[in-house]
Each structure stands twice: as C-alpha cells, then as structure tokens.
Design a protein around this motif. Structure first.
Motif, PDB file in Angstrom:
ATOM      1  N   VAL A 313      12.429 -99.939  -0.921  1.00 63.35           N
ATOM      2  CA  VAL A 313      13.713-100.638  -1.115  1.00 63.35           C
ATOM      3  C   VAL A 313      14.565 -99.961  -2.178  1.00 63.35           C
ATOM      4  N   LYS A 314      13.934 -99.590  -3.286  1.00 62.88           N
ATOM      5  CA  LYS A 314      14.663 -98.987  -4.405  1.00 62.88           C
ATOM      6  C   LYS A 314      15.339 -97.673  -3.983  1.00 62.88           C
ATOM      7  N   ALA A 315      14.552 -96.836  -3.302  1.00 64.03           N
ATOM      8  CA  ALA A 315      15.086 -95.539  -2.847  1.00 64.03           C
ATOM      9  C   ALA A 315      16.209 -95.757  -1.830  1.00 64.03           C
ATOM     10  N   TYR A 316      16.016 -96.737  -0.958  1.00 64.88           N
ATOM     11  CA  TYR A 316      17.048 -97.029   0.047  1.00 64.88           C
ATOM     12  C   TYR A 316      18.347 -97.445  -0.638  1.00 64.88           C
ATOM     13  N   GLN A 317      18.239 -98.398  -1.571  1.00 64.88           N
ATOM     14  CA  GLN A 317      19.451 -98.936  -2.198  1.00 64.88           C
ATOM     15  C   GLN A 317      20.178 -97.883  -3.038  1.00 64.88           C
ATOM     16  N   LYS A 318      19.388 -97.041  -3.682  1.00 71.07           N
ATOM     17  CA  LYS A 318      19.984 -95.956  -4.481  1.00 71.07           C
ATOM     18  C   LYS A 318      20.781 -95.018  -3.563  1.00 71.07           C
ATOM     19  N   ARG A 319      20.155 -94.648  -2.434  1.00 72.30           N
ATOM     20  CA  ARG A 319      20.823 -93.732  -1.496  1.00 72.30           C
ATOM     21  C   ARG A 319      22.045 -94.390  -0.862  1.00 72.30           C
ATOM     22  N   LYS A 320      21.907 -95.663  -0.517  1.00 76.11           N
ATOM     23  CA  LYS A 320      23.026 -96.378   0.129  1.00 76.11           C
ATOM     24  C   LYS A 320      24.225 -96.435  -0.821  1.00 76.11           C
ATOM     25  N   THR A 321      23.961 -96.659  -2.098  1.00 76.40           N
ATOM     26  CA  THR A 321      25.045 -96.699  -3.104  1.00 76.40           C
ATOM     27  C   THR A 321      25.752 -95.346  -3.168  1.00 76.40           C
ATOM     28  N   THR A 322      24.968 -94.267  -3.125  1.00 78.35           N
ATOM     29  CA  THR A 322      25.562 -92.923  -3.135  1.00 78.35           C
ATOM     30  C   THR A 322      26.423 -92.699  -1.899  1.00 78.35           C
ATOM     31  N   LEU A 323      25.892 -93.093  -0.740  1.00 77.59           N
ATOM     32  CA  LEU A 323      26.630 -92.893   0.519  1.00 77.59           C
ATOM     33  C   LEU A 323      27.916 -93.733   0.542  1.00 77.59           C
ATOM     34  N   LYS A 324      27.837 -94.932  -0.025  1.00 78.22           N
ATOM     35  CA  LYS A 324      29.049 -95.769  -0.115  1.00 78.22           C
ATOM     36  C   LYS A 324      30.082 -95.073  -1.015  1.00 78.22           C
ATOM     37  N   SER A 325      29.609 -94.529  -2.135  1.00 77.43           N
ATOM     38  CA  SER A 325      30.526 -93.847  -3.059  1.00 77.43           C
ATOM     39  C   SER A 325      31.202 -92.654  -2.389  1.00 77.43           C
ATOM     40  N   GLU A 326      30.438 -91.920  -1.555  1.00 83.71           N
ATOM     41  CA  GLU A 326      31.028 -90.768  -0.847  1.00 83.71           C
ATOM     42  C   GLU A 326      32.102 -91.219   0.142  1.00 83.71           C
ATOM     43  N   LEU A 327      31.823 -92.309   0.834  1.00 82.58           N
ATOM     44  CA  LEU A 327      32.824 -92.866   1.757  1.00 82.58           C
ATOM     45  C   LEU A 327      34.046 -93.346   0.968  1.00 82.58           C
ATOM     46  N   PHE A 328      33.796 -93.966  -0.177  1.00 82.74           N
ATOM     47  CA  PHE A 328      34.909 -94.527  -0.957  1.00 82.74           C
ATOM     48  C   PHE A 328      35.766 -93.436  -1.611  1.00 82.74           C
ATOM     49  N   ASP A 329      35.197 -92.248  -1.807  1.00 81.23           N
ATOM     50  CA  ASP A 329      36.013 -91.107  -2.251  1.00 81.23           C
ATOM     51  C   ASP A 329      37.061 -90.782  -1.184  1.00 81.23           C
ATOM     52  N   GLU A 330      36.632 -90.856   0.079  1.00 86.43           N
ATOM     53  CA  GLU A 330      37.547 -90.615   1.202  1.00 86.43           C
ATOM     54  C   GLU A 330      38.627 -91.703   1.254  1.00 86.43           C
ATOM     55  N   VAL A 331      38.213 -92.951   1.030  1.00 88.70           N
ATOM     56  CA  VAL A 331      39.171 -94.078   0.996  1.00 88.70           C
ATOM     57  C   VAL A 331      40.194 -93.839  -0.118  1.00 88.70           C
ATOM     58  N   LEU A 421      33.895 -87.928   9.709  1.00 93.67           N
ATOM     59  CA  LEU A 421      34.282 -89.238   9.185  1.00 93.67           C
ATOM     60  C   LEU A 421      33.422 -90.333   9.817  1.00 93.67           C
ATOM     61  N   SER A 422      33.120 -90.182  11.095  1.00 93.90           N
ATOM     62  CA  SER A 422      32.263 -91.146  11.783  1.00 93.90           C
ATOM     63  C   SER A 422      30.910 -91.260  11.066  1.00 93.90           C
ATOM     64  N   ARG A 423      30.332 -90.123  10.704  1.00 92.16           N
ATOM     65  CA  ARG A 423      29.048 -90.146   9.988  1.00 92.16           C
ATOM     66  C   ARG A 423      29.184 -90.833   8.632  1.00 92.16           C
ATOM     67  N   LYS A 424      30.254 -90.486   7.909  1.00 92.96           N
ATOM     68  CA  LYS A 424      30.472 -91.102   6.588  1.00 92.96           C
ATOM     69  C   LYS A 424      30.573 -92.619   6.689  1.00 92.96           C
ATOM     70  N   LEU A 425      31.299 -93.077   7.722  1.00 92.31           N
ATOM     71  CA  LEU A 425      31.511 -94.522   7.899  1.00 92.31           C
ATOM     72  C   LEU A 425      30.204 -95.230   8.250  1.00 92.31           C
ATOM     73  N   LYS A 426      29.395 -94.593   9.076  1.00 89.21           N
ATOM     74  CA  LYS A 426      28.132 -95.211   9.482  1.00 89.21           C
ATOM     75  C   LYS A 426      27.140 -95.247   8.325  1.00 89.21           C
ATOM     76  N   MET A 427      27.149 -94.179   7.531  1.00 88.66           N
ATOM     77  CA  MET A 427      26.214 -94.103   6.408  1.00 88.66           C
ATOM     78  C   MET A 427      26.671 -94.963   5.230  1.00 88.66           C
ATOM     79  N   GLY A 428      27.980 -95.143   5.098  1.00 91.21           N
ATOM     80  CA  GLY A 428      28.504 -95.830   3.917  1.00 91.21           C
ATOM     81  C   GLY A 428      28.866 -97.289   4.115  1.00 91.21           C
TER      82      GLY A 428
END
Length: 547
Positions: A313-331, A421-428
C-alpha cells in the motif's frame, strides 16, 4: 532496393500455436505517441493488438495508411477554445520497402501506392506496412488521398478505403500472400472484393465489427462505388445488385459480414447488439464475442505493477502521488491551475462524440456547483479528448466545457489528447468516468488501462463493463436504464444517478475509508488483468477467428 521487409518476415521464430500468416488491416493504429496515425479507441485497440502479437511471437503483420497530416493537432484559439491544426509529419524511422503497387481509381488507371515499414524493433510491434499515395508520378489529387485520417470529403474517404483495401491486398501479395485476411472494421472492405476475385476462399476472411453507431457503419451508393473502382473491377449490373442493400446501397458492415467466414464483436454485450442489428440481412456470418483488450506492457506503470504484485500500500500510494503530480504539471502548464495530489481527481477522457456525453455533470448545474465547492469532500475534474475536426456539435461541447471551467480552480480541460496524455491521465487519476448512452459503446477500452493503473472506474454498465464489474468492490456502476426510453429521460436519470454515486459512495469512501478504497483499487487491477490484457485477446483471435 532489397531488404528483409519486402518479404514476409519476423525478427523471431514464430511460436508454434501462431503459425498462420495473418494480415491485419486497420484504418488507424495507436502504436506510439510519435507515430500519429490514430484518432482514438479503434487505433489504441489495433496498436495494443500489434504489440501483443509481437510479444507472443505471432505470424502477423499490420496493414495501415501513412497519414501525411495524421488526424490533426489539437491546439487553442486565443480565447482557449479548440483549434484544429494540420501539420505535415515526417517519420525518419520508417523504411521504404521498395514495394510499389498500382490501384485503378475513378478514371485513373493506376494510382501508385508505396509501402513503408515500421520495423518491430522500433516500438515493439509486429511489422507494420503503411501505405502512401504521396508518390512521384501521381497527379496532385491522387497524392492527397493519404493526407488526412477520416477525410471529411466523401470521395476522398471512398478512395482511402480502396487504397487501404486493394492497395493493402496487393502489398500483401508482394510479400507472398497471407493465410488469413482480417479487417478491423469495414474501412478496408475493397480488400475482400479484390481477393475474392483472385480466388482467395471465404475461409481466409475474418472481420471485426466495432460500432453499434449508424454513422460508424458506412453505407454508400452502390453505383457510385462501382464507378470509383471500389470492387477492384467494374461489376455488371446483376453482380452489383447482389451486393446492394437498403435501396441500392452498399453497407460496408453487411458486405464484410457476408464475405467473412467468421466475424466478431468487441464485447459480450456488443455481440448481442450486433447479432440483433444485422440478423435481417441474409448470408451474414456468425458474430462471436472477442472482447477488446489493451497491452499491459505499454499501458501499465511499472512501479504501480510492482506495488500491486506485492500488495504494498505504501509503495502504491507514494507512486500514485508522484503520477498525480506529473499529471498536474500538465494541468498547470495548460490551464495555469494548481491541482492538489491529496484531492480526489476524476477524469473523463476519450473521443468527444455526442453519445459519450462528456458534459453530463453539467446537465444539473446547481448540483454540479455544490459538488465542486464542497469543502468536506473536495474534488478535481479533468476533461480531455478529440472531437472529429468537422463534428461541430462535439466541438461546441468541448468549448462549452472550456468556457464553463475557465475560472474555476478545480476544473480543467486539456488539449493534445493523444497516447502520451492518455497515459498520464490514466496513471494520474483516482476515478475514470465513463458516461455513454447504454448499448451505444461497443467496448470502451480506456477504462481497462485506467484500472491497470489503479484508477477506479465509475461507469454506465455498457461495453466491456458488464464483464468486469462488481459494483462497489472493483468499480462503481450506475443503475441500468431502459435504453428504449426517450434520450432526454435517460440523460436526466443518468445524471441524477451519477451525482448520487459521487456524493454518497465515491467521495465518502475515498476520504473516510481509505482502506476500503485501496481494496477497490487492488480488486480493479486483479480483475482487469490478465482478462482484459491484449495477450488474451491476441491469443483468442488465433484460436477462434483464424482457426
């Protein structure tokens, strides 16, 4: 010029269960962001198929068109609304095979068609032969046939089908022929007519129908097509009559269903819808279900995969936060808005088409305003997608969303909806929203790749979803409505149900029951793989369609 690519060739020893030589024809392929010869789902699906065929060592090649201007580049006008740009693409990673064939077209006895190859080692797919009429010796009009994917000019569209179908079949002949000719959708139908005339038996023809939409099943005047060279030669009136349906029309899907030995729909529900749709036409082949799928290697984030395998869970949440941040850079880059990785983020992203109802949340403006200003359960929403460049209603919806969200800090509409962008959106994203009118979405593969990356599907029970969903356990599903009821009534009820689920289930679970939310995420990945990975699909095609 000699090269391994002007013979039937693979860089691997073909696996013994996949010996049959299959030529797979598609109008579009989404293989890689940099090869812009796709518009949406049909291309993403074909691209995943070609990748899995490579990974499974299948004896398959892809036949497509090298679109000079791609589909279009999505840009913005000065007020942020949608602008469609057409920019020439030059692909230095493609190799000229030296194969050139001629196709009679309209009054032109021989339009030259040249085949370029995308080698397997470049993007990890089977060899792809891409056709172009932008060839020395062709007149100006002929050179423009392969300019635009889904050209809005009817005559050009017909020409594109003839080039893909007959030109493609001739290129396959130059490579030594195939055991199976598989049409992904009806665009390449002239291939079947040409090959049938050449004595290729019915057992070597397979067909995939994708859309229950009338507009997606092309139908054109038979005599007009005959003059265009659609059938590979001029048919006599009596021969033409045998092919016609609906008062002198050629329906691409009906003709393909009649000529194919076996056909498939792209989900179990779609097979029921399709068999009902075409059962009134005599001589059509059986339509079996082979549910669409997506390539795990390409679409799933490797760190998400590792965390899921270990249920860390910890590793997942850490990675998900990073992926969200990458998507939000695009936003931030596109909309000058700062999104928060701790806030539940909903994404609606796919081709903009009326029946997909991108703007459903705006059907009830008062309720929507409450939802997006709720401080207890904050929410961020992102829309993205490409309307057809001449679908003015879809463009209007896109622009409506831009104008509505412009001054709201937690809403964003993004342009440039292509594979990256499709990948970023799905991951983030945390939630993947899917709102088609029921029975109208044949499959809808975007939700599969979202689930692979821990984005929870919130969907109408249509397309592939009925085969996947365990409501409240691996996704959230809207109550099923009577698809025969008036459209406005369906829209009203679906909209109310969507708000109910968001307000009472999705948001409270995410914020109040993080453990339960995490379990839904794990269940989603468990249930989407391997069942909705394209290895299963590519294998099923060999076993059930090419047998």
């Amino acid at each position: 010029m000699t090269s391994t690519y002007n013979t039937w060739y693979h860089p691997y020893k073909v696996a013994k269960e996949y010996q049959k030589k299959v030529a797979y024809f598609s109008m579009e392929f989404g293989i890689h962001q940099a090869l812009k010869i796709y518009s949406g789902g049909l291309g993403f699906l074909a691209g995943s198929h070609m990748r899995s065929a490579f990974e499974l060592k299948q004896n398959m090649i892809g036949i497509g068109i090298l679109w000079k201007y791609g589909y279009y580049d999505q840009a913005r006008n000065e007020d942020q609304t949608l602008r469609t740009d057409f920019i020439e693409k030059t692909y230095n990673f493609l190799e000229d095979t030296g194969i050139e064939v001629e196709v009679p077209l309209h009054d032109n006895p021989g339009v030259k068609v040249r085949a370029y190859v995308l080698k397997p080692e470049i993007f990890g797919c089977v060899p792809m032969y891409l056709l172009s009429t932008d060839v020395e010796g062709n007149d100006h009009l002929s050179r423009t046939i392969t300019n635009h994917l889904y050209d809005s000019n009817e005559l050009t569209r017909v020409s594109q089908s003839i080039i893909l179908g007959i030109g493609g079949a001739k290129v396959v002949e130059a490579l030594g022929g195939a055991d199976m000719y598989h049409l992904n959708e009806g665009h390449a139908l002239p291939a079947f007519y040409y090959l049938r005339d050449k004595g290729v038996p019915k057992k070597q023809f397979a067909f995939t129908t994708h859309t229950p939409e009338k507009a997606g099943n092309e139908e054109r005047d038979g005599r007009h097509l005959n003059r265009c060279g659609f059938f590979g030669r001029t048919l006599a009136e009596e021969e033409l009559r045998k092919e016609m349906v609906n008062d002198g029309m050629i329906n691409y899907t009906v003709s393909a269903l009649r000529m194919a030995n076996i056909s498939n729909a792209v989900s179990k529900l779609h097979a029921i819808v399709s068999n009902n749709m075409w059962k009134g036409f005599e001589g059509v082949s059986e339509i079996i279900p082979i549910t669409n799928a997506q390539n795990q290697t390409f679409w799933q984030d490797t760190d998400i995969k590792k965390a899921w395998k270990k249920k860390n869970v910890k590793a997942y949440q850490k990675r998900k936060t990073t992926l969200k941040s990458e998507l939000f850079d695009e936003v931030l880059n596109q909309t000058e808005k700062i999104f928060d990785p701790n806030v539940l983020t909903v994404v609606w992203a796919r081709r903009f088409a009326g029946y997909k109802r991108a703007d459903m949340l705006l059907y009830d403006i008062e309720r929507f305003k409450k939802l997006i200003s709720n401080e207890k359960y904050p929410i961020q929403i992102i829309w993205a997608g490409k309307p057809y460049p001449k679908d003015y209603q879809a463009i209007e919806t896109f622009n409506h969303l831009i104008n509505f969200s412009k001054n709201t800090k937690n809403l964003a509409v993004l342009i440039g909806y292509e594979m990256d962008l499709s990948r970023k959106l799905k991951m983030g994203s945390d939630v993947w929203l899917n709102t088609p009118r029921i029975t109208r979405e044949a499959s809808g593969t975007s939700g599969m790749t979202a689930a692979m990356n821990g984005s929870v599907n919130l969907s109408i029970n249509d397309g592939w979803i009925p085969e996947f969903q365990k409501n409240g356990e691996n996704c959230f599903v809207l109550p099923e409505l009577d698809y025969k009821s008036p459209v406005w009534e369906q829209d009203e009820k679906d909209c109310a149900n969507l708000f109910d689920i968001l307000e009472n289930e999705v948001l409270p679970t995410y914020y109040n029951q993080p453990k339960k939310w995490q379990q839904i995420v794990w269940n989603g990945i468990d249930d989407v793989l391997p069942e909705f990975g394209s290895h299963r699909m590519a294998d099923q095609y060999y076993k059930e369609l090419y047998k």
